[in-house]
Design a protein around this motif. Sequence first.
Motif, PDB file in Angstrom:
ATOM      1  N   ARG A   1      66.046  37.379 -13.389  1.00 43.21           N
ATOM      2  CA  ARG A   1      65.640  36.704 -12.352  1.00 43.21           C
ATOM      3  C   ARG A   1      65.855  37.074 -11.044  1.00 43.21           C
ATOM      4  O   ARG A   1      67.125  36.793 -10.606  1.00 43.21           O
ATOM      5  CB  ARG A   1      65.532  35.061 -12.419  1.00 43.21           C
ATOM      6  N   LEU A   2      65.113  37.643 -10.085  1.00 42.05           N
ATOM      7  CA  LEU A   2      65.304  38.339  -8.791  1.00 42.05           C
ATOM      8  C   LEU A   2      64.616  37.730  -7.612  1.00 42.05           C
ATOM      9  O   LEU A   2      63.375  37.295  -7.944  1.00 42.05           O
ATOM     10  CB  LEU A   2      65.109  39.897  -9.035  1.00 42.05           C
ATOM     11  N   ARG A   3      64.976  38.109  -6.527  1.00 43.77           N
ATOM     12  CA  ARG A   3      64.338  37.751  -5.459  1.00 43.77           C
ATOM     13  C   ARG A   3      64.808  39.047  -4.398  1.00 43.77           C
ATOM     14  O   ARG A   3      65.674  39.541  -4.220  1.00 43.77           O
ATOM     15  CB  ARG A   3      64.830  36.624  -4.378  1.00 43.77           C
ATOM     16  N   TYR A   4      63.664  39.967  -4.007  1.00 44.10           N
ATOM     17  CA  TYR A   4      64.084  40.940  -3.296  1.00 44.10           C
ATOM     18  C   TYR A   4      63.123  41.104  -1.982  1.00 44.10           C
ATOM     19  O   TYR A   4      61.906  40.809  -2.103  1.00 44.10           O
ATOM     20  CB  TYR A   4      63.451  42.396  -4.067  1.00 44.10           C
TER      21      TYR A   4
ATOM     22  N   THR B   1      64.811  44.431   4.199  1.00 43.89           N
ATOM     23  CA  THR B   1      66.509  44.609   4.278  1.00 43.89           C
ATOM     24  C   THR B   1      66.947  45.038   3.191  1.00 43.89           C
ATOM     25  O   THR B   1      68.268  45.498   3.117  1.00 43.89           O
ATOM     26  CB  THR B   1      66.899  43.000   4.626  1.00 43.89           C
ATOM     27  N   ASP B   2      66.082  45.331   2.136  1.00 46.78           N
ATOM     28  CA  ASP B   2      66.698  45.744   0.846  1.00 46.78           C
ATOM     29  C   ASP B   2      67.714  45.116   0.141  1.00 46.78           C
ATOM     30  O   ASP B   2      68.547  45.214  -0.461  1.00 46.78           O
ATOM     31  CB  ASP B   2      67.378  47.240   1.034  1.00 46.78           C
ATOM     32  N   LYS B   3      67.502  43.751   0.794  1.00 39.05           N
ATOM     33  CA  LYS B   3      68.613  42.493  -0.146  1.00 39.05           C
ATOM     34  C   LYS B   3      68.014  42.296  -1.436  1.00 39.05           C
ATOM     35  O   LYS B   3      66.674  41.886  -1.209  1.00 39.05           O
ATOM     36  CB  LYS B   3      68.545  41.557   0.855  1.00 39.05           C
ATOM     37  N   LEU B   4      68.811  42.065  -2.422  1.00 38.84           N
ATOM     38  CA  LEU B   4      68.212  41.765  -3.580  1.00 38.84           C
ATOM     39  C   LEU B   4      69.324  40.637  -4.175  1.00 38.84           C
ATOM     40  O   LEU B   4      70.477  40.766  -3.970  1.00 38.84           O
ATOM     41  CB  LEU B   4      68.266  42.909  -4.662  1.00 38.84           C
ATOM     42  N   THR B   5      68.887  39.349  -4.518  1.00 37.87           N
ATOM     43  CA  THR B   5      69.880  38.532  -5.127  1.00 37.87           C
ATOM     44  C   THR B   5      69.378  38.416  -6.579  1.00 37.87           C
ATOM     45  O   THR B   5      67.911  38.311  -7.015  1.00 37.87           O
ATOM     46  CB  THR B   5      69.686  37.199  -4.324  1.00 37.87           C
TER      47      THR B   5
ATOM     48  N   SER C   1      61.514  38.566 -14.058  1.00 40.01           N
ATOM     49  CA  SER C   1      60.721  37.894 -13.059  1.00 40.01           C
ATOM     50  C   SER C   1      61.368  38.177 -11.604  1.00 40.01           C
ATOM     51  O   SER C   1      62.478  38.061 -11.437  1.00 40.01           O
ATOM     52  CB  SER C   1      60.884  36.407 -13.558  1.00 40.01           C
ATOM     53  N   VAL C   2      60.300  38.659 -10.680  1.00 36.72           N
ATOM     54  CA  VAL C   2      60.795  39.309  -9.340  1.00 36.72           C
ATOM     55  C   VAL C   2      60.037  38.338  -8.304  1.00 36.72           C
ATOM     56  O   VAL C   2      58.755  38.392  -8.439  1.00 36.72           O
ATOM     57  CB  VAL C   2      60.740  40.579  -9.189  1.00 36.72           C
TER      58      VAL C   2
ATOM     59  N   ARG D   1      55.972  35.177  -7.093  1.00 41.75           N
ATOM     60  CA  ARG D   1      56.829  35.771  -8.177  1.00 41.75           C
ATOM     61  C   ARG D   1      56.030  36.329  -9.117  1.00 41.75           C
ATOM     62  O   ARG D   1      54.872  35.915  -9.727  1.00 41.75           O
ATOM     63  CB  ARG D   1      57.334  34.388  -8.729  1.00 41.75           C
ATOM     64  N   TRP D   2      56.434  37.471  -9.543  1.00 44.55           N
ATOM     65  CA  TRP D   2      55.814  38.101 -10.538  1.00 44.55           C
ATOM     66  C   TRP D   2      56.692  38.322 -11.747  1.00 44.55           C
ATOM     67  O   TRP D   2      57.821  38.504 -11.639  1.00 44.55           O
ATOM     68  CB  TRP D   2      55.546  39.686 -10.144  1.00 44.55           C
TER      69      TRP D   2
END
Length: 501
Positions: free
Chosen positions: A58-61, A65-69, A183-184, A211-212
């Motif tokens: 499960r991500l957020r991108y 900023t190329d920031k991924l959590t 899930s992104v 969210r996909w």
Amino acid sequence: MRRLLVATLATALTLAGTGAAAQAHRQAAPAPGAPGIGDSYYPDYGNSGYDVSHYDIRLRYTPSTDKLTGTTTILATATTDLSRLNLDFVLDVSSIQVNNRPATFAREGDHELVVTPARTVAKGGALTIVVQYSGVPSSKVAAGYTAWIRTPDGAAAVGEPEIAWWWYPSNDHPSDKATFDVSVSVPDGVEAISNGVQPRPPVRETLGYTRWSWRSLKPQATYLTFLTVGQYDITTDTTADGSTVYNAYSQLLPQDFRDAAQASVERTAEITDWESTVFGPFPFEARGGVVTPPGTLGFALENQTRPNYSSGFFRRGSNPYVIAHENAHQWFGDSVSVESWQNIWLNEGFASYAEWLWSEKNDEGTAQEIFDYLYATYPDDAAVWTTAPADPGVAELFGDAVYDRGAMTLHQLRLAVGDDAFFAIIRTWVAQHKYGNATTAQFTALAEQVSGKDLDALFQAWLYSPSKPVLASSLARTLNVPAAPKSLAKISETHELLNGR
């Protein structure tokens, strides 16, 4: 006196038993899993001590900023009494829980994450590992490079043999397959594409994000799990057998590239339907492809259910050969995966031979004509001959011997056993090892079993010897270089890009 002797003997036996029990307990004490699964080419890839059944990623991108959590939950089973375990991962970790208790963790090397659970886990015991993390993937270097690819409008987590390290923690080796939920959350107007089917449509979240969600229903290797983020045009369809077809084209493609790409990728269902008649039923729940922005991806990769293609494959027009190649991998590499990376010809040789068969089907050159041309035109000192496909080494893992000589080996097998036995071998191979892993030795044994022939000399010459095999005089066609079949231009162009050239 007799009573005393019996009591003494009983005491001695009790003490002896206690000592044996203590010794057995000491021998069975929990131990750490190793930071490697035992691959001869990549000794520290993958990890021992546990077997993964499912990943929930499960991500957020944020592309700008190329920031991924993210939070990845791993469901696994301990394969030994386990006091410590390793994960392959490079991003910054904030917390890890194992079976609902905080675990300690530390870095070791460039991609190893060493995790110590609060309690040891008995052999056969369930493991629920929850890892929370964040970072800028493109800033992380491991194995000498950064596999995460930034694009003008997003990113592509696509690579072989390493890619998972940059976006989710894993037991990163093809021999430990699992099912996946991915899930992104990405900014509105941006697509996030992964493997399998969509269990639900994209959902708008707060603060301008959507969210996909994607789900892989069959066992899948970690390197075949991908994430592509950007602005894409999407087409969907359903095949006669109920498979979902999901194709995506970067909105950054020039129109001529876009037309050629679509004229190729939209034939995926047709091509895989034909491959199903040759190799057996299509093994997965979805099909399709993704074409990335120009200048970003320099290769194609057979991600399970949905290959990703460099736009370069379509720079000179449509190219059904790369579609045939990458989708043949759905059987050879994805469903039947290598037990170790040394066996990579079982993936690439079969996919390359699928191109030859597609050429034969479309009257653009027979497999024999393609074989003759390659055999005659490769110089005797070329790497295709000086590298043994069954043991190419890391430097030649994706070299000509693996692709072209691998396909040539299959053609020689076909000539030796005849078409009926050859295609029976191929279909039996796929059926026997479906969703599992296999080795070269298993393939050669199966070929002899099905054909009833002694094939040791053939396989020794074509798979194991670092020299150009000598053809029987009745098969030699090397006095004059034969004309190149019509398919050779596309096949050669495809292989140049597949090999990163």
